[in-house]
Design an enzyme around this catalytic site. Structure first.
Site, PDB file in Angstrom:
ATOM      1  N   HIS A 203       0.838  -1.204   0.000  1.00  6.28           N
ATOM      2  CA  HIS A 203       0.000   0.000   0.000  1.00  6.28           C
ATOM      3  C   HIS A 203       0.875   1.258   0.000  1.00  6.28           C
ATOM      4  O   HIS A 203       0.548   2.235  -0.669  1.00  6.28           O
ATOM      5  CB  HIS A 203      -0.917   0.010   1.229  1.00  6.28           C
ATOM      6  N   HIS A 245       1.490  -3.631   9.408  1.00  8.58           N
ATOM      7  CA  HIS A 245       2.913  -3.496   9.086  1.00  8.58           C
ATOM      8  C   HIS A 245       3.727  -2.915  10.234  1.00  8.58           C
ATOM      9  O   HIS A 245       3.191  -2.238  11.108  1.00  8.58           O
ATOM     10  CB  HIS A 245       3.090  -2.556   7.882  1.00  8.58           C
TER      11      HIS A 245
HETATM   12  C1  LIG Z   1      -6.237  -7.950 -11.558  1.00 10.76           C
HETATM   13  C2  LIG Z   1      -5.472  -8.431 -10.403  1.00 10.76           C
HETATM   14  C3  LIG Z   1      -4.834  -9.761 -10.473  1.00 10.76           C
HETATM   15  C4  LIG Z   1      -5.344  -7.661  -9.335  1.00 10.76           C
HETATM   16  C5  LIG Z   1      -4.633  -8.042  -8.108  1.00 10.76           C
HETATM   17  C6  LIG Z   1      -4.649  -6.920  -7.148  1.00 10.76           C
HETATM   18  C7  LIG Z   1      -4.273  -7.357  -5.793  1.00 10.76           C
HETATM   19  C8  LIG Z   1      -4.867  -8.564  -5.204  1.00 10.76           C
HETATM   20  C9  LIG Z   1      -3.382  -6.649  -5.128  1.00 10.76           C
HETATM   21  C10 LIG Z   1      -2.910  -6.960  -3.749  1.00 10.76           C
HETATM   22  C11 LIG Z   1      -3.040  -5.716  -2.931  1.00 10.76           C
HETATM   23  C12 LIG Z   1      -2.640  -5.991  -1.527  1.00 10.76           C
HETATM   24  C13 LIG Z   1      -3.554  -6.662  -0.629  1.00 10.76           C
HETATM   25  C14 LIG Z   1      -1.409  -5.614  -1.122  1.00 10.76           C
HETATM   26  C15 LIG Z   1      -0.894  -5.809   0.239  1.00 10.76           C
HETATM   27  O1  LIG Z   1      -0.567  -4.551   0.728  1.00 10.76           O
HETATM   28  P1  LIG Z   1       0.286  -4.415   2.029  1.00 10.76           P
HETATM   29  O2  LIG Z   1       0.373  -2.941   2.281  1.00 10.76           O
HETATM   30  O3  LIG Z   1      -0.435  -5.100   3.127  1.00 10.76           O
HETATM   31  O4  LIG Z   1       1.620  -5.005   1.746  1.00 10.76           O
END
Ligand SMILES: CC(C)=CCC/C(C)=C/CC/C(C)=C/COP(=O)(O)O
Length: 282
Positions: A203, A245
């Protein structure tokens, strides 16, 4: 690093840290006979051996062996390593300890029962605002709706930037494999398997990269520009408040996202490339 036991016994016996045969520090008693390798270099004068102990490590380097002797006893290399903390090692362990302590203290919305648990739903809205899916969907929709070549170019590059961010963060998480804070509840929506890991915050990278992207490519009034910066900062900060985090995950995430924008500029898809891509799709 000297264990508390080693330190207290050293204090009791009046021992001081000194150089081992390979330039590392050992603990040598001032009241007992110095080890043979010090005696060898200084004759049999213990005072001279003590003076040598205060020399710079760089001068002592090069006279080493794979084991070191203390009071005539051979110590294995690993034992000496424990007594020989490097400055960088101590600095990193201290930073890590501060990071864990601070992250735990700041995780005030980590669950409903936490001290700021009542604002957890609001924090989760901020979390969704920085999630990959709304950003990818939004950029794809704007690309589809845009009727100017310039608008299409910007949106296509934003899409490319978002995909690049997902890949780079995924690789980094898989390599570093840092666990999320113990107080985190894994109730995030739509995650990949690597999102079980904590470093860096996806994020935070996305927020920093998208904020730079929007400020560079959209004509925004000053209040809106401030709002974009505040949003990015708040997305990062909310990761720690939610207990998702550690502080260092978010700090590094911001730096990585900032740098990722430079990469996007380098890889920028030009109108010519865009035309050929659209031509191929049609
Ligand atoms: C179209 C497609 C495959 C989209 C995937 C988008 C997706 C699932 C992104 C993950 C985002 C996410 C939960 C990131 C984790 O963020 P942190 O800040 O917890 O590392």
């Amino acid at each position: 690093m000297p264990s508390p036991k080693a330190r207290s016994s050293a204090a009791r016996s009046g021992s001081v840290p000194c150089a081992g045969g390979n330039g590392r520090y050992e603990f040598v008693s001032l009241s007992r006979t110095p080890p043979p390798h010090l005696l060898q270099r200084q004759g049999s004068d213990p005072t001279a051996a003590r003076l040598r102990a205060s020399e710079s490590p760089s001068r002592r380097r090069g006279s080493g062996s794979s084991t070191s002797s203390t009071g005539g006893q051979q110590l294995p290399e690993e034992d000496c390593m424990k007594l020989n903390p490097s400055f960088i090692g101590i600095a990193l362990s201290s930073l890590l300890a501060i990071d864990l302590w601070l992250s735990k203290r700041l995780g005030v919305c980590a669950c409903e029962d936490a001290s700021w648990g009542s604002v957890r739903p609001l924090m989760k809205l901020v979390e969704i605002s920085g999630h990959g899916i709304p950003w990818l969907a939004g950029a794809a929709y704007c690309l589809y709706k845009s009727d100017s070549a310039a608008g299409q170019e910007v949106m296509l590059n934003l899409l490319m930037a978002l995909v690049l961010d997902l890949v780079l963060v995924g690789v980094m998480k898989a390599v570093v494999r840092r666990r999320r804070p113990a107080h985190n509840r894994m109730d995030m929506f739509a995650t990949f398997s690597v999102d079980g890991y904590s470093f860096p915050s996806g994020h935070a990278t996305r927020a920093a990269m998208c904020a730079r992207f929007l400020l560079a490519h959209l004509v925004l009034a000053a209040p809106l520009r401030v709002l974009v910066l505040l949003w990015a900062t708040f997305v990062g900060f909310s990761r720690v408040l939610l207990g998702r985090h550690h502080v260092t995950d978010v700090t590094f995430g911001f730096l990585m996202g900032y740098w990722q924008y430079n990469l996007v500029e380098m890889l920028w898809l030009s109108p010519v490339m865009l035309q050929s891509t659209i031509g191929q799709l049609q």
